[in-house]
Design a protein around this motif. Structure first.
Motif, PDB file in Angstrom:
ATOM      1  N   GLN A   1       0.725  -1.053  -0.059  1.00 54.86           N
ATOM      2  CA  GLN A   1       0.087  -0.096  -0.068  1.00 54.86           C
ATOM      3  C   GLN A   1       0.876   1.275  -0.036  1.00 54.86           C
ATOM      4  O   GLN A   1       0.405   2.131  -0.615  1.00 54.86           O
ATOM      5  N   SER A   2       2.140   1.029   0.346  1.00 53.25           N
ATOM      6  CA  SER A   2       2.893   2.430   0.642  1.00 53.25           C
ATOM      7  C   SER A   2       3.964   2.253  -0.556  1.00 53.25           C
ATOM      8  O   SER A   2       4.400   3.439  -0.758  1.00 53.25           O
ATOM      9  N   LYS A   3       4.323   1.359  -1.157  1.00 56.10           N
ATOM     10  CA  LYS A   3       5.423   1.342  -2.262  1.00 56.10           C
ATOM     11  C   LYS A   3       4.813   1.151  -3.675  1.00 56.10           C
ATOM     12  O   LYS A   3       3.760   0.285  -3.854  1.00 56.10           O
ATOM     13  N   THR A   4       5.385   1.469  -4.636  1.00 53.35           N
ATOM     14  CA  THR A   4       5.010   1.196  -5.913  1.00 53.35           C
ATOM     15  C   THR A   4       5.632  -0.171  -6.317  1.00 53.35           C
ATOM     16  O   THR A   4       6.234  -0.711  -5.407  1.00 53.35           O
TER      17      THR A   4
ATOM     18  N   THR B   1       7.852  -0.969  -8.524  1.00 51.60           N
ATOM     19  CA  THR B   1       9.197  -0.772  -8.715  1.00 51.60           C
ATOM     20  C   THR B   1       9.882  -0.511  -7.465  1.00 51.60           C
ATOM     21  O   THR B   1      11.109  -0.793  -7.525  1.00 51.60           O
ATOM     22  N   GLU B   2       9.310   0.099  -6.256  1.00 54.22           N
ATOM     23  CA  GLU B   2      10.305   0.103  -5.105  1.00 54.22           C
ATOM     24  C   GLU B   2      10.161  -0.998  -4.149  1.00 54.22           C
ATOM     25  O   GLU B   2      11.051  -0.791  -3.356  1.00 54.22           O
ATOM     26  N   MET B   3       9.587  -2.143  -4.514  1.00 51.54           N
ATOM     27  CA  MET B   3       9.473  -3.390  -3.572  1.00 51.54           C
ATOM     28  C   MET B   3      11.030  -3.765  -3.663  1.00 51.54           C
ATOM     29  O   MET B   3      11.470  -3.868  -5.060  1.00 51.54           O
ATOM     30  N   THR B   4      11.335  -4.499  -2.671  1.00 56.26           N
ATOM     31  CA  THR B   4      12.421  -5.440  -2.522  1.00 56.26           C
ATOM     32  C   THR B   4      12.023  -6.793  -3.349  1.00 56.26           C
ATOM     33  O   THR B   4      10.813  -6.883  -3.735  1.00 56.26           O
ATOM     34  N   SER B   5      12.927  -7.575  -3.763  1.00 53.88           N
ATOM     35  CA  SER B   5      12.734  -8.957  -4.362  1.00 53.88           C
ATOM     36  C   SER B   5      11.823  -9.577  -3.391  1.00 53.88           C
ATOM     37  O   SER B   5      11.115 -10.265  -4.005  1.00 53.88           O
ATOM     38  N   GLN B   6      12.065  -9.679  -2.144  1.00 57.49           N
ATOM     39  CA  GLN B   6      11.366 -10.641  -1.301  1.00 57.49           C
ATOM     40  C   GLN B   6       9.936  -9.949  -1.014  1.00 57.49           C
ATOM     41  O   GLN B   6       8.916 -10.817  -1.087  1.00 57.49           O
ATOM     42  N   GLU B   7       9.500  -8.624  -1.023  1.00 63.25           N
ATOM     43  CA  GLU B   7       8.424  -8.077  -1.151  1.00 63.25           C
ATOM     44  C   GLU B   7       7.515  -8.348  -2.491  1.00 63.25           C
ATOM     45  O   GLU B   7       6.403  -8.798  -2.380  1.00 63.25           O
ATOM     46  N   TRP B   8       8.188  -8.235  -3.715  1.00 64.65           N
ATOM     47  CA  TRP B   8       7.770  -8.827  -4.891  1.00 64.65           C
ATOM     48  C   TRP B   8       7.427 -10.229  -5.141  1.00 64.65           C
ATOM     49  O   TRP B   8       6.283 -10.318  -5.222  1.00 64.65           O
ATOM     50  N   GLU B   9       8.153 -11.020  -4.575  1.00 67.75           N
ATOM     51  CA  GLU B   9       7.723 -12.188  -4.456  1.00 67.75           C
ATOM     52  C   GLU B   9       6.586 -12.661  -3.538  1.00 67.75           C
ATOM     53  O   GLU B   9       5.922 -13.650  -3.951  1.00 67.75           O
ATOM     54  N   SER B  10       6.588 -12.138  -2.465  1.00 74.31           N
ATOM     55  CA  SER B  10       5.447 -12.272  -1.411  1.00 74.31           C
ATOM     56  C   SER B  10       4.179 -11.887  -2.111  1.00 74.31           C
ATOM     57  O   SER B  10       2.996 -12.247  -1.541  1.00 74.31           O
ATOM     58  N   LEU B  11       4.173 -11.026  -3.025  1.00 69.69           N
ATOM     59  CA  LEU B  11       2.815 -10.618  -3.761  1.00 69.69           C
ATOM     60  C   LEU B  11       2.129 -11.862  -4.287  1.00 69.69           C
ATOM     61  O   LEU B  11       1.123 -11.691  -4.541  1.00 69.69           O
ATOM     62  N   CYS B  12       2.897 -12.718  -4.798  1.00 68.90           N
ATOM     63  CA  CYS B  12       2.356 -13.878  -5.671  1.00 68.90           C
ATOM     64  C   CYS B  12       1.651 -14.640  -4.661  1.00 68.90           C
ATOM     65  O   CYS B  12       2.000 -15.128  -3.652  1.00 68.90           O
ATOM     66  N   ASP B  13       0.249 -14.794  -4.911  1.00 70.56           N
ATOM     67  CA  ASP B  13      -0.614 -15.689  -3.946  1.00 70.56           C
ATOM     68  C   ASP B  13      -0.522 -17.158  -4.176  1.00 70.56           C
ATOM     69  O   ASP B  13      -0.913 -17.858  -3.429  1.00 70.56           O
TER      70      ASP B  13
ATOM     71  N   ALA C   1      -0.752  -3.450 -10.106  1.00 69.92           N
ATOM     72  CA  ALA C   1      -0.452  -2.447 -11.408  1.00 69.92           C
ATOM     73  C   ALA C   1      -1.484  -1.606 -11.775  1.00 69.92           C
ATOM     74  O   ALA C   1      -1.308  -0.273 -12.674  1.00 69.92           O
ATOM     75  N   ALA C   2      -2.690  -2.181 -11.765  1.00 66.93           N
ATOM     76  CA  ALA C   2      -4.143  -1.397 -12.195  1.00 66.93           C
ATOM     77  C   ALA C   2      -4.568  -0.505 -11.096  1.00 66.93           C
ATOM     78  O   ALA C   2      -5.764  -0.024 -11.507  1.00 66.93           O
ATOM     79  N   GLY C   3      -3.922  -0.571 -10.003  1.00 69.81           N
ATOM     80  CA  GLY C   3      -4.518   0.370  -8.796  1.00 69.81           C
ATOM     81  C   GLY C   3      -5.403  -0.227  -7.977  1.00 69.81           C
ATOM     82  O   GLY C   3      -6.111   0.606  -7.127  1.00 69.81           O
ATOM     83  N   ARG C   4      -5.815  -1.579  -8.047  1.00 69.35           N
ATOM     84  CA  ARG C   4      -6.570  -2.262  -7.301  1.00 69.35           C
ATOM     85  C   ARG C   4      -5.645  -2.839  -5.923  1.00 69.35           C
ATOM     86  O   ARG C   4      -4.809  -2.872  -5.998  1.00 69.35           O
ATOM     87  N   ALA C   5      -6.782  -3.164  -5.056  1.00 72.32           N
ATOM     88  CA  ALA C   5      -6.376  -3.678  -3.926  1.00 72.32           C
ATOM     89  C   ALA C   5      -6.067  -5.233  -4.007  1.00 72.32           C
ATOM     90  O   ALA C   5      -6.547  -5.770  -4.715  1.00 72.32           O
ATOM     91  N   LEU C   6      -5.202  -5.592  -2.892  1.00 73.45           N
ATOM     92  CA  LEU C   6      -5.320  -7.244  -2.889  1.00 73.45           C
ATOM     93  C   LEU C   6      -6.756  -7.587  -2.581  1.00 73.45           C
ATOM     94  O   LEU C   6      -7.419  -7.277  -1.754  1.00 73.45           O
ATOM     95  N   PRO C   7      -6.856  -8.938  -3.017  1.00 72.17           N
ATOM     96  CA  PRO C   7      -8.427  -9.587  -2.587  1.00 72.17           C
ATOM     97  C   PRO C   7      -8.274  -9.861  -1.323  1.00 72.17           C
ATOM     98  O   PRO C   7      -7.088 -10.393  -0.657  1.00 72.17           O
ATOM     99  N   SER C   8      -9.437  -9.988  -0.721  1.00 68.54           N
ATOM    100  CA  SER C   8      -9.632 -10.510   0.762  1.00 68.54           C
ATOM    101  C   SER C   8      -9.090 -11.812   1.043  1.00 68.54           C
ATOM    102  O   SER C   8      -8.723 -12.112   2.255  1.00 68.54           O
TER     103      SER C   8
END
Length: 146
Positions: free
Chosen positions: A5-8, A10-22, A94-101
């Motif tokens: 919610q606070s980073k774009t 491109t600002e995410m670390t590789s660990q943060e990026w990988e954790s986005l994958c559900d 990327a589309a400006g939507r939130a993570l799903p519940s």
């Protein structure tokens, strides 16, 4: 505030990026594109490396050795990967939507995702067992919740 919610992207670390994958596994399904209409079709034929129960890649760190055409999803290419399902966290953010519940970052595990029917669990076949891929076209990967 959570990092997503606070980073774009491109600002995410590789660990943060990988954790986005559900870990839903939908990106690991074989897809077809109609030559005439360019319409995308998902199939229930899963990559040979995809564990159908855990919905995780069995050789994630060295998957390119087994599946050279596997795609790396990055903040730079996520907008171009139109085959990613609408439910994909990368695509949503990327589309400006939130993570799903049901997302594991919000729930703490994949259980809510599986219960919501948002993963490939129990819905796929090994691509090596498929004879006619057109017979395996499915609509369920297109489902998106909240």
């Amino acid at each position: 505030m959570a990092f997503w919610q606070s980073k774009t992207l491109t600002e995410m670390t590789s660990q943060e990026w990988e954790s986005l994958c559900d870990g839903c596994g939908k990106c690991c399904l074989n897809k077809l594109i109609d030559d005439e209409t360019e319409e995308l079709y998902y199939t229930n034929a899963a990559c040979l490396l995809l564990d159908h129960q855990t919905t995780s890649c069995q050789h994630y760190s060295d998957r390119f050795r087994y599946v050279p055409q596997c795609t790396v999803i990055t903040a730079q290419n996520v907008h171009e990967l139109t085959w990613l399902p609408d439910s994909c966290a990368y695509r949503r953010l990327a589309a400006g939507r939130a993570l799903p519940s049901w997302h594991p970052l919000l729930t703490g595990s994949k259980d809510a995702m599986h219960l919501a029917g948002m993963s490939i669990q129990g819905k796929v076949v090994d691509e090596r067992r498929v004879k006619d891929i057109e017979d395996h076209i499915v609509l369920w990967p297109l489902k998106d919740l909240d």
